[in-house]
Design an enzyme around this catalytic site. Structure first.
Site, PDB file in Angstrom:
ATOM      1  N   ASP A 164      18.900  40.593  48.351  1.00  0.00           N
ATOM      2  CA  ASP A 164      18.637  41.446  47.198  1.00  0.00           C
ATOM      3  C   ASP A 164      19.766  42.438  46.953  1.00  0.00           C
ATOM      4  OD1 ASP A 164      16.137  40.279  46.751  1.00  0.00           O
ATOM      5  OD2 ASP A 164      15.221  41.547  48.272  1.00  0.00           O
ATOM      6  N   GLU A 205       6.718  36.042  40.178  1.00  0.00           N
ATOM      7  CA  GLU A 205       7.213  36.136  41.555  1.00  0.00           C
ATOM      8  C   GLU A 205       7.048  37.588  42.008  1.00  0.00           C
ATOM      9  OE1 GLU A 205      11.492  35.469  43.734  1.00  0.00           O
ATOM     10  OE2 GLU A 205      10.962  34.148  42.049  1.00  0.00           O
TER      11      GLU A 205
END
Length: 262
Positions: free
Chosen positions: A62, A51
């Site tokens: 994130d 990924e």
């Protein structure tokens, strides 16, 4: 437009059947030209899926580790067009499925048709766009993804309704990204009984799409726990911390992967 890459991610998962290891890292981190070497070393170390994160200045999902890696990558000069160039180059050396993870605004700014075309030509197999609403995807973009042979994965969390889970199952053409917790990435605590109950609930729904568990997967135990309830796991922040230690990739990357899955 060719659909060569459309099912490569799902085929990899189905062929193996379980214990999938998907490793995330930010393109352009720690160095601008690190991408190719990291991909090849991950493949050599036995990773099943890769990924690749598009660095972004305003990420929503994130945690601090990935945010900081994005800041460094952007300062290094990483941009989407360069990322495509790097993947094009490494595609000549590997066939491992590569998933591009980024945000809706990045795709819009690039132009959806141009983005999907360039990603497909480069050899990207699929995408994860956490802030792309599923209804907008289905109404406006689904046909574009099919045209360019680009798979997509949608996220579900403990807060997702059964109706939305069913929608993610219907629309995801790679896998369903099962978020382990209602928080950002990078939390490395032991998986709780509450989280395991969430995993068990999803496993019991007999979804058509494969599932991979991410957020908080950081060591062998959390990886094995995730694999017990799904087709595998996604590791991101823990791997990025390894990249940031400054040790030679040739030893650091295999050592980390072996610590997760000998």
């Amino acid at each position: 437009m060719t659909t060569t890459f459309e099912n490569r991610i799902r085929k990899t998962i189905i062929k193996k059947g379980g214990d999938i290891l998907n490793v995330y890292f930010t393109a352009g981190y720690p160095d601008l030209d690190s991408t190719e070497e990291i991909i090849l070393l991950l493949e050599k170390s036995g990773v099943d899926l890769i990924e690749l994160g598009m660095p972004y200045s305003d990420p929503l999902a994130d945690g601090l580790t990935i945010q900081q890696s994005s800041e460094v990558a952007l300062k290094n000069g990483m941009r989407v067009s360069l990322l495509f160039e790097q993947v094009t180059k490494v595609r000549k050396l590997t066939s491992i499925p590569i998933i591009l993870m980024g945000y809706y605004n990045q795709v819009l700014q690039y132009g959806i048709g141009r983005f999907l075309n360039d990603a497909s030509v480069a050899g990207i197999d699929g995408m994860i766009i956490p802030d792309l609403p599923m209804d907008i995807f289905e109404r406006e973009y689904q046909d574009f993804f099919k045209e360019y042979g680009m798979a997509i994965s949608f996220l579900i969390s403990p807060m997702t309704s059964e109706e939305r889970i069913a929608m993610a199952d219907r629309l995801s053409t790679a896998f369903i990204y099962v978020v382990s917790q209602s928080s950002i990435t990078g939390k490395s605590q032991t998986l709780s009984e509450q989280q395991k109950a969430w995993f068990k609930r999803i496993k019991g729904m007999s979804l058509k799409s494969p599932t991979l568990i991410g957020f908080g997967i950081h060591d062998r135990q959390s990886y094995l726990t995730a694999c017990a309830y799904s087709h595998g796991a996604i590791i991101g922040s823990a791997f990025i911390r390894v990249l940031g230690e400054g040790k030679p990739f040739q030893s650091a990357i295999p050592s980390f992967i072996q610590s997760i899955r000998p």
